[in-house]
Design a protein around this motif. Structure first.
Motif, short mmCIF file in Angstrom:
data_model
loop_
_atom_site.label_atom_id
_atom_site.label_comp_id
_atom_site.label_asym_id
_atom_site.label_seq_id
_atom_site.Cartn_x
_atom_site.Cartn_y
_atom_site.Cartn_z
N SER A 43 74.42 14.45 45.71
CA SER A 43 74.73 15.59 44.85
C SER A 43 73.90 16.80 45.22
CB SER A 43 74.47 15.20 43.39
OG SER A 43 74.54 16.34 42.58
N THR A 44 74.51 17.97 45.16
CA THR A 44 73.76 19.19 45.44
C THR A 44 72.78 19.50 44.32
OG1 THR A 44 75.56 20.47 44.45
CG2 THR A 44 75.60 20.18 46.84
N ASN A 45 72.87 18.80 43.19
CA ASN A 45 71.93 19.03 42.10
C ASN A 45 70.59 18.34 42.33
OD1 ASN A 45 73.69 20.60 40.56
ND2 ASN A 45 74.66 18.79 39.65
N LEU A 46 70.52 17.47 43.31
CA LEU A 46 69.27 16.79 43.58
C LEU A 46 68.25 17.78 44.13
CD1 LEU A 46 70.36 13.42 45.23
CD2 LEU A 46 69.53 13.81 42.93
N ASP A 47 67.01 17.67 43.64
CA ASP A 47 65.98 18.55 44.17
C ASP A 47 64.91 17.72 44.87
OD1 ASP A 47 63.57 18.12 42.20
OD2 ASP A 47 65.35 18.34 40.93
N LEU A 48 64.20 18.36 45.77
CA LEU A 48 63.21 17.66 46.59
C LEU A 48 62.06 17.11 45.76
CD1 LEU A 48 62.97 20.04 49.69
CD2 LEU A 48 64.29 17.93 49.44
N SER A 49 61.69 17.80 44.69
CA SER A 49 60.57 17.31 43.88
C SER A 49 60.91 15.97 43.24
CB SER A 49 60.20 18.34 42.82
OG SER A 49 61.30 18.59 41.94
N ALA A 50 62.17 15.79 42.80
CA ALA A 50 62.57 14.51 42.21
C ALA A 50 62.53 13.41 43.27
CB ALA A 50 63.97 14.62 41.62
N LEU A 51 62.95 13.73 44.49
CA LEU A 51 62.91 12.74 45.56
C LEU A 51 61.47 12.37 45.91
CD1 LEU A 51 65.75 13.95 47.95
CD2 LEU A 51 65.81 12.07 46.29
N ARG A 52 60.57 13.35 45.87
CA ARG A 52 59.16 13.06 46.15
C ARG A 52 58.58 12.12 45.10
NH1 ARG A 52 58.97 18.79 47.66
NH2 ARG A 52 58.75 18.93 49.93
N VAL A 53 58.92 12.36 43.85
CA VAL A 53 58.46 11.46 42.78
C VAL A 53 59.02 10.07 42.99
CG1 VAL A 53 58.61 10.97 40.31
CG2 VAL A 53 58.12 13.30 41.10
N PHE A 54 60.31 9.98 43.27
CA PHE A 54 60.96 8.70 43.51
C PHE A 54 60.26 7.94 44.65
CE2 PHE A 54 63.98 6.81 46.57
CZ PHE A 54 64.28 5.63 45.89
N ARG A 112 71.84 10.64 37.34
CA ARG A 112 72.59 11.57 38.18
C ARG A 112 73.35 10.82 39.26
NH1 ARG A 112 68.61 15.83 39.63
NH2 ARG A 112 68.77 16.15 37.39
N LEU A 113 72.74 9.77 39.81
CA LEU A 113 73.38 9.00 40.88
C LEU A 113 74.27 7.89 40.34
CD1 LEU A 113 70.35 8.68 43.33
CD2 LEU A 113 72.30 10.21 43.55
N GLY A 114 74.11 7.56 39.07
CA GLY A 114 74.93 6.52 38.47
C GLY A 114 74.59 5.13 38.97
N THR A 115 73.30 4.87 39.25
CA THR A 115 72.89 3.56 39.74
C THR A 115 71.43 3.32 39.40
OG1 THR A 115 72.81 2.09 41.67
CG2 THR A 115 72.16 4.39 42.02
N ARG A 116 71.03 2.05 39.36
CA ARG A 116 69.62 1.71 39.15
C ARG A 116 68.91 1.75 40.49
NH1 ARG A 116 68.41 -3.50 35.69
NH2 ARG A 116 66.35 -2.59 35.94
#
Length: 306
Positions: free
Chosen positions: A2-13, A46-50
């Motif tokens: 999704s284009t709504n994903l941001d890099l900061s969320a991915l870094r936390v993940f 947002r991704l619809g998955t665990r």
């Protein structure tokens, strides 16, 4: 994705994925634990998955989480390279966590560190000094300076050179036992070692050397004192408790002023490789790359070419 994903969320993940723990990830990121949990929940929604299997003590990636982690590492690495193109003149900032061998830290790195900090006033540096092999990912280190071979396939090693070794003993010890001219004299004259080992399971002290053709040899000798720390190793040698075999860089001062005597030249152990070690599962920030370049240049005058 999704284009709504941001890099900061991915870094936390990715931080949670690498440390397998929400609280440790929060500490590493400087965020409240609740915020880290919220970011992961929002990402899952947002991704619809665990993305994680959660237990009371640990979290682990689900298959979808593994897939996202693989793609996210590449995406963040690309983003970091793009940012670096436009940040060469920007001041470094943030926290840097590194682990260094004790003697190299005390004798070489820490005395030179003020100059590095003066050049980068926005940095905070956390330095761990230990002889044990730390878990780079689990303990949250940006890089580790490691003496010895690197066998972990999940780590990336940057070779810096080698540490030459020497054999030394105190003048008092040699006055009592005699000065050996060959390894055979070690047995004939009743010599003892100070035994150094990072694990107490290694209980067979030995004198190691390589011959002119590079072939290794070992001779088992008695040792009444065993240590697991390089400072204790040197102090035991200074106290006349036996022969030690250690890198030259940590012994030069004691040899130069006569507190220790170099023995059996030509019968030293093989040089020890020195590597800067990073995790291939983790994006290396610019501040870590700059520090590693500085460290490599600093150590160049103390290491032999590999």
């Amino acid at each position: 994705m999704s284009t709504n994903l941001d890099l900061s969320a991915l870094r936390v993940f990715l931080q949670v994925a690498e440390l397998a723990h929400f609280s440790r990830a929060a500490d590493e990121l400087g965020l409240p634990k609740g915020r880290v949990s919220q970011v992961v929940r929002e990402l899952e929604a947002r991704l619809g998955t665990r993305l994680f299997q959660r237990t009371t003590r640990r979290v682990s990636l689900t298959p979808d989480g593994e897939l996202l982690a693989e793609r996210a590492r590449g995406l963040l690495a690309d983003a970091g390279e793009i940012e670096a193109l436009f940040q060469q003149d920007r001041q470094l900032s943030g926290r840097l966590r590194v682990d260094l061998p004790v003697r190299l830290a005390l004798d070489v790195v820490l005395p030179a560190l003020p100059g590095f900090l003066d050049a980068h006033p926005g940095l905070q540096v956390e330095i761990s000094c230990t002889d044990r092999r730390v878990d780079l990912v689990e303990e949250g280190f940006d890089c580790v300076l490691r003496v010895g071979a690197v066998h972990d396939a999940m780590l990336v090693a940057r070779p810096l050179g080698q540490l030459r070794m020497m054999n030394v003993a105190s003048p008092a010890y040699l006055a009592h036992h005699g000065t050996p001219a060959t390894p055979a004299d070690l047995l004939a004259q009743g010599h003892e070692l100070v035994h150094y080992s990072q694990t107490w399971a290694d209980r067979r002290p030995r004198f190691d050397w390589v011959d002119g053709d590079g072939r290794p040899h070992s001779l088992h000798l008695p040792a009444r004192v065993s240590v697991n720390h390089t400072d204790a190793y040197e102090v035991a040698a200074l106290g006349g408790m036996g022969i030690v075999q250690a890198p030259c860089v940590g012994l030069r001062a004691a040899v130069a002023d006569g507190r220790l005597v170099r023995i059996l030249p030509g019968y030293e152990p093989a040089p020890l490789p020195v590597n800067l070690v990073m995790s291939q599962r983790r994006h290396t920030p610019r501040r870590a790359r700059v520090f590693m370049d500085w460290l490599a240049a600093l150590l160049a005058g103390h290491l032999d070419a590999a």
